[in-house]
Design an enzyme around this catalytic site. Structure first.
Site, short mmCIF file in Angstrom:
data_model
loop_
_atom_site.label_atom_id
_atom_site.label_comp_id
_atom_site.label_asym_id
_atom_site.label_seq_id
_atom_site.Cartn_x
_atom_site.Cartn_y
_atom_site.Cartn_z
N ALA A 177 0.82 -1.37 0.02
CA ALA A 177 -0.08 -0.08 0.05
C ALA A 177 0.82 1.30 -0.06
O ALA A 177 0.31 2.43 0.26
CB ALA A 177 -0.91 0.00 1.18
N ALA A 178 2.13 1.31 -0.32
CA ALA A 178 3.09 2.33 -0.14
C ALA A 178 2.63 3.37 -1.17
O ALA A 178 2.74 4.76 -0.65
CB ALA A 178 4.39 1.74 -0.60
N GLY A 179 2.32 3.24 -2.26
CA GLY A 179 1.97 4.09 -3.45
C GLY A 179 0.49 4.50 -2.81
O GLY A 179 0.36 5.94 -2.92
N ASP A 180 -0.44 3.88 -2.55
CA ASP A 180 -1.44 4.59 -2.14
C ASP A 180 -1.65 5.38 -1.06
O ASP A 180 -2.35 6.36 -1.18
CB ASP A 180 -2.66 3.22 -1.85
CG ASP A 180 -2.89 2.62 -3.31
OD1 ASP A 180 -3.01 3.11 -4.34
OD2 ASP A 180 -3.13 1.41 -3.18
#
Length: 122
Positions: free
Chosen positions: A62-65
């Site tokens: 979920a890093a980009g989100d």
């Protein structure tokens, strides 16, 4: 390793080159995420590298989100872009330290405490 318009992004210089192409196409503010190396902000005024935070990554799902969500929060609060990107880097860094998507998302208090404990990155 990412690429853009045939440019392999292996360094900050490569990212700057790719960002300049977007500037020439009329994009006004560009943020290129660089994983553990942080992010690069590119505008007509130049480029600013905002270093990443050092963490022990567990899961990047979920890093980009989380980065994008934090970016929206920071911009909507009227903060300067370089401050917003420091915040988004902290959110992304905390996110990768836990498994799963929703369970890994930090709350504001966690992010503020993390940034306070890691002032050398500010």
């Amino acid at each position: 390793m990412a690429s853009f318009k045939g440019i392999k992004i292996k360094s900050l210089e490569d990212a700057k080159t790719a960002g300049k192409i977007l500037l020439e196409k009329g994009v006004k503010n560009i943020i290129i995420t660089l994983a553990e190396k942080g992010a690069l902000i590119i505008t007509e005024s130049g480029a600013i590298h905002v270093p990443g935070y050092k963490v022990n990554p567990v899961d990047s799902v979920a890093a980009g989100d989380s980065f994008n969500g934090a970016l929206a929060v920071g911009i909507s609060n009227g903060k300067p872009l370089h401050e917003v990107v420091r915040f988004t880097n902290a959110v992304g860094a905390l996110t990768v330290t836990k498994e799963g998507a929703i369970p890994s998302l930090p709350n504001l208090k966690e992010v503020q405490e993390f940034m306070e404990q890691n002032k050398e990155y500010v």
